[in-house]
Design a protein around this motif. Structure first.
Motif: not given
Length: 206
Positions: A32-33, A159-162, A182-183, A194-196
């Motif tokens: 998870k984040v 830090k980010y998933i998706g 994110a980067v 927007v984390k996910e």
């Protein structure tokens, strides 16, 4: 005797069901984040093993689970190359991992990975998840499925998933570039807004 056979068969079914549920749960309950991602050592298309720790100057990583055969993955290949070209020199290289079982999908064999990487001009490592041990740790379910990691004192923090962006069909119609945003935020020392997001792609073949 019939009752014993029935109970025996029921028990076997129960064990198989439990194993399936457990295996699915391992994927669902991936990173998870905010979690710290462990390192790995996987074979690259040049035959050499690659680990995150090999990138001494990296500030983080764009880990992309992708493959050869999936049309979604193919649609994003040029964008993945562009991400690496843009962010590798800024400290966030792309690390691509093929999570599929090559015994189930010949198109995703190691040899075909080598061919695909050459055809598309991959500028980043393209690793084979032999034994399919890494993608369940991350919780990846699709190709492509992206994890942006930031290198910190406590490890590589998720830090980010998706998804890469909000339109796999038409790059020109993209309105949200999730990975880039994110980067960029991390490079500026800011929190990722927007984390996910939901990864859109082909299901990983175990």
């Amino acid at each position: 005797m019939k009752a014993i056979k029935f109970l025996g068969a029921f028990a076997i079914i129960g064990v198989l069901f439990a194993f399936t549920v457990s295996k699915s749960a391992d994927v669902v309950n991936g990173y998870k984040v905010g979690d710290v991602a462990t390192d790995f050592s996987l074979k690259n298309i040049d035959g050499k093993k690659v680990s995150l720790k090999d990138f001494k100057d990296a500030k983080g990583y764009i880990v992309v689970f992708t493959c050869n055969h999936c049309p979604y993955a193919q649609a994003y290949e040029d964008r993945i190359v562009a991400l690496d070209k843009k962010y590798k020199k800024q400290g966030y290289p792309v690390i691509a991992i093929n999570p599929n079982n090559p015994e189930k999908l010949k198109d995703d064999s190691f040899e075909n990975m080598q061919v695909r990487a050459k055809e598309k001009g991959f500028t980043f490592p393209y690793l084979l998840d032999e034994g399919q041990k890494i993608y369940p740790q991350y919780g990846a379910t699709k190709t492509p499925h992206v994890y942006v990691l930031q290198k910190t004192a406590k490890g590589n923090v998720v830090k980010y998933i998706g998804a890469i962006d909000d339109n796999y069909e038409d790059e020109a119609a993209v309105t949200k570039k999730y990975v880039e945003d994110a980067v960029n935020s991390l490079l500026k020392g800011k929190e990722v807004s927007v984390k996910e997001t939901k990864a859109i792609g082909c299901s990983i073949k175990a």
